[in-house]
Design an enzyme around this catalytic site. Sequence first.
Site, PDB file in Angstrom:
ATOM      1  N   GLU A 101      39.641   2.125-100.414  1.00  0.00           N
ATOM      2  CA  GLU A 101      38.188   2.284-100.500  1.00  0.00           C
ATOM      3  C   GLU A 101      37.685   3.216 -99.405  1.00  0.00           C
ATOM      4  OE1 GLU A 101      36.109  -1.447-100.435  1.00  0.00           O
ATOM      5  OE2 GLU A 101      37.437  -2.302-101.937  1.00  0.00           O
ATOM      6  N   LYS A 132      35.605   4.177 -96.248  1.00  0.00           N
ATOM      7  CA  LYS A 132      35.087   3.402 -95.110  1.00  0.00           C
ATOM      8  C   LYS A 132      33.793   4.075 -94.669  1.00  0.00           C
ATOM      9  CE  LYS A 132      36.399   1.367 -90.692  1.00  0.00           C
ATOM     10  NZ  LYS A 132      35.090   1.418 -90.063  1.00  0.00           N
ATOM     11  N   GLU A 153      28.390  -2.637 -97.162  1.00  0.00           N
ATOM     12  CA  GLU A 153      27.988  -1.823 -96.008  1.00  0.00           C
ATOM     13  C   GLU A 153      26.694  -1.106 -96.400  1.00  0.00           C
ATOM     14  OE1 GLU A 153      29.958  -1.953 -93.296  1.00  0.00           O
ATOM     15  OE2 GLU A 153      29.569  -0.134 -92.139  1.00  0.00           O
ATOM     16  N   PHE A 202      31.482  -4.494-101.453  1.00  0.00           N
ATOM     17  CA  PHE A 202      32.943  -4.467-101.571  1.00  0.00           C
ATOM     18  C   PHE A 202      33.583  -5.838-101.712  1.00  0.00           C
ATOM     19  CE2 PHE A 202      31.944  -3.714 -97.013  1.00  0.00           C
ATOM     20  CZ  PHE A 202      32.428  -4.893 -96.469  1.00  0.00           C
ATOM     21  N   ARG A 210      41.656 -10.608 -88.245  1.00  0.00           N
ATOM     22  CA  ARG A 210      42.036  -9.200 -88.316  1.00  0.00           C
ATOM     23  C   ARG A 210      43.472  -9.174 -88.828  1.00  0.00           C
ATOM     24  NH1 ARG A 210      39.647  -4.960 -86.270  1.00  0.00           N
ATOM     25  NH2 ARG A 210      38.228  -6.005 -84.877  1.00  0.00           N
ATOM     26  N   LYS A 244      42.586  -0.172 -91.757  1.00  0.00           N
ATOM     27  CA  LYS A 244      41.670   0.978 -91.715  1.00  0.00           C
ATOM     28  C   LYS A 244      42.413   2.223 -91.255  1.00  0.00           C
ATOM     29  CE  LYS A 244      40.030  -0.615 -87.228  1.00  0.00           C
ATOM     30  NZ  LYS A 244      38.941  -1.104 -86.418  1.00  0.00           N
TER      31      LYS A 244
HETATM   32  P1  AMP Z   1      35.869  -1.457 -87.574  1.00  0.00           P
HETATM   33  O1  AMP Z   1      34.462  -1.816 -87.167  1.00  0.00           O
HETATM   34  O2  AMP Z   1      36.288  -0.088 -87.130  1.00  0.00           O
HETATM   35  O3  AMP Z   1      36.874  -2.540 -87.235  1.00  0.00           O
HETATM   36  O4  AMP Z   1      35.908  -1.357 -89.178  1.00  0.00           O
HETATM   37  C1  AMP Z   1      35.594  -2.445 -90.003  1.00  0.00           C
HETATM   38  C2  AMP Z   1      34.191  -2.269 -90.543  1.00  0.00           C
HETATM   39  O5  AMP Z   1      34.133  -1.210 -91.482  1.00  0.00           O
HETATM   40  C3  AMP Z   1      33.715  -3.457 -91.342  1.00  0.00           C
HETATM   41  O6  AMP Z   1      33.236  -4.484 -90.531  1.00  0.00           O
HETATM   42  C4  AMP Z   1      32.599  -2.865 -92.189  1.00  0.00           C
HETATM   43  O7  AMP Z   1      31.382  -2.905 -91.483  1.00  0.00           O
HETATM   44  C5  AMP Z   1      32.985  -1.402 -92.315  1.00  0.00           C
HETATM   45  N1  AMP Z   1      33.315  -0.962 -93.681  1.00  0.00           N
HETATM   46  C6  AMP Z   1      32.961   0.229 -94.182  1.00  0.00           C
HETATM   47  N2  AMP Z   1      33.420   0.382 -95.417  1.00  0.00           N
HETATM   48  C7  AMP Z   1      34.102  -0.752 -95.745  1.00  0.00           C
HETATM   49  C8  AMP Z   1      34.825  -1.184 -96.897  1.00  0.00           C
HETATM   50  N3  AMP Z   1      34.955  -0.408 -97.968  1.00  0.00           N
HETATM   51  N4  AMP Z   1      35.397  -2.407 -96.852  1.00  0.00           N
HETATM   52  C9  AMP Z   1      35.301  -3.194 -95.763  1.00  0.00           C
HETATM   53  N5  AMP Z   1      34.631  -2.827 -94.645  1.00  0.00           N
HETATM   54  C10 AMP Z   1      34.034  -1.623 -94.627  1.00  0.00           C
END
Ligand code: AMP
Length: 571
Positions: A250, A252, A303, A342, A419, A425
């Site tokens: 997906e 991000k 998001e 999502f 996590r 990611k």
């Molecule tokens: P991070 O903050 O870098 O750990 O990345 C995780 C965050 O990405 C999640 O908490 C969401 O806010 C965001 N996010 C953006 N797109 C998506 C997606 N397709 N699925 C899940 N989380 C997403």
Amino acid sequence: MDFECLAVIFERLETVSSGNTIRDLLAEFLKTVAQEDLVNVCYLLLGRISSDFDDTVLGIAEKSVLKSIALASGMEITKITAMVRETGDAGIAAQKVLQKKPRTLVPLKPLTVHDLVGKMHILAASTGSGSHDAKVTQLATLLQRASPMGARYVTRIALGTLRLGAGYKALLDALAIAFTGDKKNKVILEQAYNICPDVGIIAETLMTKGLKGIEAIDIQVGRPIQMMLCQRVEVLDEIPDKIPGEVTVEAKYDGERIQAHKNKKGKITLFSRCLDVITDQFPDVVKALAKQIDAEEFVVEGEVIAIDEKGNHLPFQLLMQRRRKYDVEEYVAKIPVQIKLFDVLYYNGKSFLHEAYVKRSALLEKIVHKNKAVTLTERIVTEDVMEMSDFFQKMLKEGYEGIIIKSRASDSVYQAGVRGWNWIKWKKDYETSLADTFDLVIIGAYSGRGKRQGVYGALLCAVYNNKSDTFESFCKLGTGLTDEVLEQLPVLLKKYQREKCPARVIVKKEMEPEVWFEPVIVVEVLGAEITQSPFHAVGLALRFPRFIRFRDDKKPEQATTRREVEQMLRK
Ligand code: AMP
């Protein structure tokens, strides 16, 4: 329970910094608490009057609290203000001036935990004309009913500054010891807390129904659950090892994560990643979700991003302007948003937490009627790393942050607060250089010199050690702090300033800052490399750290962990 009993334990907790001592003290104390007080006692031990996600705001300004102290003590407010300036703590000032209380006509009943929390809720709810004076008088009565030491804590509770060094994890440990006799059971409590982040409910369930009751806790509409998080890889080629077979890839998005709950009455509540209620900020999202999702009850996640008239994605900074209490409608029109859904965690009376991701996303596709305001994340299904890489490049071209690769296996359940490797990611920063971003917690500061005279010159930042529930210094951050941020910092951090190293914070002698802070504020930091370091508590240091932005959507316990940076250390 008399509030005095709690004040005594508060005072003892203030003097200790060892995590084990804090836990043992708490466990011994919790054994003595009656069922009817347990919920309130747990909230108060965390410096609150309700659960973490409850949006009750006491909202008593320092000026009003000082007026209450003046009223309760009969001392002039100017003297009290001077004392607060001197000690930096209204609680200590209250304790001092209330050593000698004026006599009241009718003797006052000693303050109980039940009364304190009940009255504080009334204070929080009262608004409108006349409410200010009423609040001052009612708080003065609570101060009079408490002992001088009790008044110290009543003051801090009213101001929202009571921090005892015991976080929710220490409290869960203590509950496990107190009610099951075995510290190991904290794992079961932590899992339940991820699904029900309310220590009051956890404590009461444990006391009345034991571990069986705790294991039965499931998602409930209106009560947020801790959000599932992503792992990261060093190179995209690692994906098939981590998630074999077909995956969903997906986009991000760099926006704000929202968990939306709709109950049977049609009421929709939006929770932020920190589990704060943010419904009022996004009336447009609420309206759109109500219309576009075909369900009597739901819990969905997505998001939110800012968009232009054509529906094109706009930068995160613009979305941040939607974080406001006032002029909300004006900004709804000025900065339109779109929610990219999502996940679905609950649907018409059934929990989907334990269902595989394929089933959850199929349900989401079935119940969401896409339009400009509500849509699903862009996605592909593949097992080919080249295809993942192509999709990643396409997403970057569209201005997104990267991709999230999600497992479709039968065990790809929603892992609340975890996590795990079910979501991975892959961001632009990972590919373009060694650079990576970290969410670090501010634990100290050094004064500025030269051009930065009068403001902080650098910040001491920590990672979170989720095993020992401690914050360990990892870098000194001075780059990337704009004039605006430098001005903002003292205001933001004032509330959390402490004279000595706060509980749960670990710093080596060489890095001791001039000012200490409770670990509360999270910042996103870009770093070039991780190296071994004898000076930082983690044993590692981030080289060339650069401030990117404040992450007020993250709690300190959601910061980058010690384990993650250890894994990222490039050998
Ligand atoms: P991070 O903050 O870098 O750990 O990345 C995780 C965050 O990405 C999640 O908490 C969401 O806010 C965001 N996010 C953006 N797109 C998506 C997606 N397709 N699925 C899940 N989380 C997403």
